[in-house]
Design a protein around this motif. Structure first.
Motif, PDB file in Angstrom:
ATOM      1  N   GLU A 175      19.245   4.978  -5.768  1.00 15.08           N
ATOM      2  CA  GLU A 175      19.492   6.110  -4.879  1.00 15.08           C
ATOM      3  C   GLU A 175      18.452   6.138  -3.759  1.00 15.08           C
ATOM      4  N   PRO A 176      18.823   6.786  -2.634  1.00 15.88           N
ATOM      5  CA  PRO A 176      17.795   7.076  -1.629  1.00 15.88           C
ATOM      6  C   PRO A 176      16.911   8.215  -2.142  1.00 15.88           C
ATOM      7  N   ILE A 177      15.734   8.349  -1.574  1.00 13.28           N
ATOM      8  CA  ILE A 177      14.901   9.516  -1.863  1.00 13.28           C
ATOM      9  C   ILE A 177      15.317  10.573  -0.848  1.00 13.28           C
ATOM     10  N   ARG A 178      16.016  11.585  -1.317  1.00 13.10           N
ATOM     11  CA  ARG A 178      16.591  12.599  -0.434  1.00 13.10           C
ATOM     12  C   ARG A 178      15.593  13.695  -0.055  1.00 13.10           C
ATOM     13  N   ASP A 179      14.680  14.003  -0.939  1.00 13.29           N
ATOM     14  CA  ASP A 179      13.740  15.103  -0.754  1.00 13.29           C
ATOM     15  C   ASP A 179      12.519  14.635   0.049  1.00 13.29           C
ATOM     16  N   LYS A 180      12.332  15.212   1.232  1.00 14.96           N
ATOM     17  CA  LYS A 180      11.217  14.811   2.093  1.00 14.96           C
ATOM     18  C   LYS A 180       9.863  15.098   1.453  1.00 14.96           C
ATOM     19  N   LYS A 181       9.798  16.118   0.613  1.00 16.58           N
ATOM     20  CA  LYS A 181       8.542  16.406  -0.090  1.00 16.58           C
ATOM     21  C   LYS A 181       8.201  15.276  -1.060  1.00 16.58           C
ATOM     22  N   LYS A 182       9.216  14.699  -1.670  1.00 20.38           N
ATOM     23  CA  LYS A 182       8.997  13.567  -2.593  1.00 20.38           C
ATOM     24  C   LYS A 182       8.553  12.331  -1.801  1.00 20.38           C
ATOM     25  N   ILE A 183       9.101  12.165  -0.610  1.00 21.86           N
ATOM     26  CA  ILE A 183       8.680  11.045   0.246  1.00 21.86           C
ATOM     27  C   ILE A 183       7.202  11.194   0.586  1.00 21.86           C
ATOM     28  N   GLU A 184       6.804  12.398   0.989  1.00 18.18           N
ATOM     29  CA  GLU A 184       5.397  12.641   1.329  1.00 18.18           C
ATOM     30  C   GLU A 184       4.502  12.445   0.105  1.00 18.18           C
ATOM     31  N   ALA A 185       4.975  12.862  -1.055  1.00 18.88           N
ATOM     32  CA  ALA A 185       4.198  12.669  -2.287  1.00 18.88           C
ATOM     33  C   ALA A 185       4.059  11.181  -2.600  1.00 18.88           C
ATOM     34  N   MET A 186       5.133  10.419  -2.392  1.00 18.27           N
ATOM     35  CA  MET A 186       5.064   8.960  -2.603  1.00 18.27           C
ATOM     36  C   MET A 186       4.029   8.348  -1.660  1.00 18.27           C
ATOM     37  N   LYS A 187       4.052   8.758  -0.406  1.00 18.47           N
ATOM     38  CA  LYS A 187       3.075   8.242   0.560  1.00 18.47           C
ATOM     39  C   LYS A 187       1.654   8.522   0.094  1.00 18.47           C
ATOM     40  N   LYS A 188       1.428   9.751  -0.352  1.00 16.23           N
ATOM     41  CA  LYS A 188       0.081  10.150  -0.783  1.00 16.23           C
ATOM     42  C   LYS A 188      -0.382   9.318  -1.983  1.00 16.23           C
ATOM     43  N   VAL A 189       0.496   9.153  -2.961  1.00 17.30           N
ATOM     44  CA  VAL A 189       0.146   8.370  -4.157  1.00 17.30           C
ATOM     45  C   VAL A 189      -0.140   6.916  -3.778  1.00 17.30           C
ATOM     46  N   LEU A 190       0.731   6.343  -2.968  1.00 13.89           N
ATOM     47  CA  LEU A 190       0.568   4.934  -2.597  1.00 13.89           C
ATOM     48  C   LEU A 190      -0.670   4.722  -1.733  1.00 13.89           C
ATOM     49  N   LYS A 191      -0.902   5.620  -0.782  1.00  6.37           N
ATOM     50  CA  LYS A 191      -2.074   5.489   0.086  1.00  6.37           C
ATOM     51  C   LYS A 191      -3.355   5.619  -0.715  1.00  6.37           C
ATOM     52  N   GLY A 192      -3.333   6.477  -1.730  1.00  7.24           N
ATOM     53  CA  GLY A 192      -4.503   6.675  -2.569  1.00  7.24           C
ATOM     54  C   GLY A 192      -4.812   5.494  -3.473  1.00  7.24           C
ATOM     55  N   SER A 193      -3.816   4.654  -3.724  1.00  8.79           N
ATOM     56  CA  SER A 193      -4.055   3.527  -4.632  1.00  8.79           C
ATOM     57  C   SER A 193      -4.204   2.192  -3.915  1.00  8.79           C
ATOM     58  N   ASN A 194      -3.413   1.970  -2.845  1.00 10.86           N
ATOM     59  CA  ASN A 194      -3.451   0.656  -2.209  1.00 10.86           C
ATOM     60  C   ASN A 194      -2.806   0.752  -0.824  1.00 10.86           C
ATOM     61  N   MET A 195      -3.549   0.435   0.223  1.00  9.34           N
ATOM     62  CA  MET A 195      -3.019   0.526   1.586  1.00  9.34           C
ATOM     63  C   MET A 195      -1.852  -0.429   1.810  1.00  9.34           C
ATOM     64  N   ARG A 196      -1.848  -1.571   1.151  1.00  9.37           N
ATOM     65  CA  ARG A 196      -0.729  -2.512   1.274  1.00  9.37           C
ATOM     66  C   ARG A 196       0.553  -1.859   0.792  1.00  9.37           C
ATOM     67  N   ASP A 197       0.485  -1.214  -0.362  1.00  8.73           N
ATOM     68  CA  ASP A 197       1.659  -0.588  -0.958  1.00  8.73           C
ATOM     69  C   ASP A 197       2.142   0.585  -0.110  1.00  8.73           C
ATOM     70  N   TYR A 198       1.201   1.339   0.427  1.00  8.66           N
ATOM     71  CA  TYR A 198       1.528   2.441   1.325  1.00  8.66           C
ATOM     72  C   TYR A 198       2.256   1.915   2.570  1.00  8.66           C
ATOM     73  N   CYS A 199       1.723   0.881   3.173  1.00 12.52           N
ATOM     74  CA  CYS A 199       2.316   0.306   4.372  1.00 12.52           C
ATOM     75  C   CYS A 199       3.707  -0.247   4.075  1.00 12.52           C
ATOM     76  N   LEU A 200       3.870  -0.905   2.953  1.00 10.41           N
ATOM     77  CA  LEU A 200       5.171  -1.429   2.535  1.00 10.41           C
ATOM     78  C   LEU A 200       6.199  -0.296   2.464  1.00 10.41           C
ATOM     79  N   PHE A 201       5.827   0.802   1.838  1.00  8.63           N
ATOM     80  CA  PHE A 201       6.710   1.955   1.693  1.00  8.63           C
ATOM     81  C   PHE A 201       7.056   2.555   3.057  1.00  8.63           C
ATOM     82  N   VAL A 202       6.045   2.803   3.875  1.00  5.26           N
ATOM     83  CA  VAL A 202       6.266   3.430   5.181  1.00  5.26           C
ATOM     84  C   VAL A 202       7.123   2.532   6.071  1.00  5.26           C
ATOM     85  N   LEU A 203       6.829   1.249   6.103  1.00  3.42           N
ATOM     86  CA  LEU A 203       7.631   0.341   6.911  1.00  3.42           C
ATOM     87  C   LEU A 203       9.072   0.299   6.392  1.00  3.42           C
ATOM     88  N   GLY A 204       9.237   0.262   5.091  1.00  7.50           N
ATOM     89  CA  GLY A 204      10.573   0.198   4.500  1.00  7.50           C
ATOM     90  C   GLY A 204      11.433   1.407   4.806  1.00  7.50           C
TER      91      GLY A 204
END
Length: 189
Positions: free
Chosen positions: A5-34
């Motif tokens: 499924e797509p991630i429909r909830d923008k709050k969940k998208i922002e939470a994903m960004k925060k979690v990924l950025k906090g753990s690994n910039m590569r993973d954060y960038c992958l998510f944001v670019l995707g």
């Protein structure tokens, strides 16, 4: 292969960004670019550094690639949030070579693998409480879902995704399902 499924909830998208950025910039960038490009994961993982920065290490304005699946050219501008994520990520990779994979694995010089990307996304989704099936294709579907919600331009999205019909695009991004669910929920005899 499981349906994702797509991630429909923008709050969940922002939470994903925060979690990924906090753990690994590569993973954060992958998510944001995707979620901002609509690229298939195979094309994201095949990106090289020189696809996003020029010889002076300045961010390019556009990403221009040949799609792996279709062989068709893909040319689109790098938006502000993607550009910021790429710059922040590359700042953590000071000694990179221009021909290296953008998303490099811990194995020196090798690109990140699809299974690793899947694991990264699923772990982050679990941490933020996303219950839907998430996979690497979720990035592309999330882009499509939110692009459609913002523009209501299914023809443009169909063109971006190289789909043969608008109905395929709507079903692909989960809009058809949302509309069917809404019809059922609003129908009470």
């Amino acid at each position: 292969m499981e349906f994702v499924e797509p991630i429909r909830d923008k709050k969940k998208i922002e939470a994903m960004k925060k979690v990924l950025k906090g753990s690994n910039m590569r993973d954060y960038c992958l998510f944001v670019l995707g979620i901002n490009s609509g690229l298939r994961i195979s094309d994201i993982l095949n990106l090289r550094i020189d696809d996003v920065v020029d010889v002076n290490r300045k961010l390019k304005e556009r990403i221009i690639i040949k799609e792996k699946k279709t062989g068709k050219p893909k040319d689109f501008p790098i938006n502000e949030s993607t550009g910021k994520a790429i710059r922040e990520y590359l700042d953590t990779r000071l000694d990179y070579q221009m021909d290296e994979p953008l998303f490099i694995s811990r194995k020196k010089g090798a690109p990140l693998q699809r299974t690793t990307a899947w694991t990264i996304l699923n772990q982050a989704a679990e941490m933020v409480g996303i219950k839907e099936n998430i996979g690497t294709h979720t990035l592309r579907k999330t882009f499509g879902y939110h692009m459609y919600k913002k523009t209501k331009d299914v023809a443009k999205l169909q063109e971006i995704f190289n789909h043969s019909a608008p109905s395929i695009t709507l079903r692909y991004i989960g809009i058809s399902r949302d509309e069917q669910d809404e019809a059922y929920l609003n129908f009470n005899l």
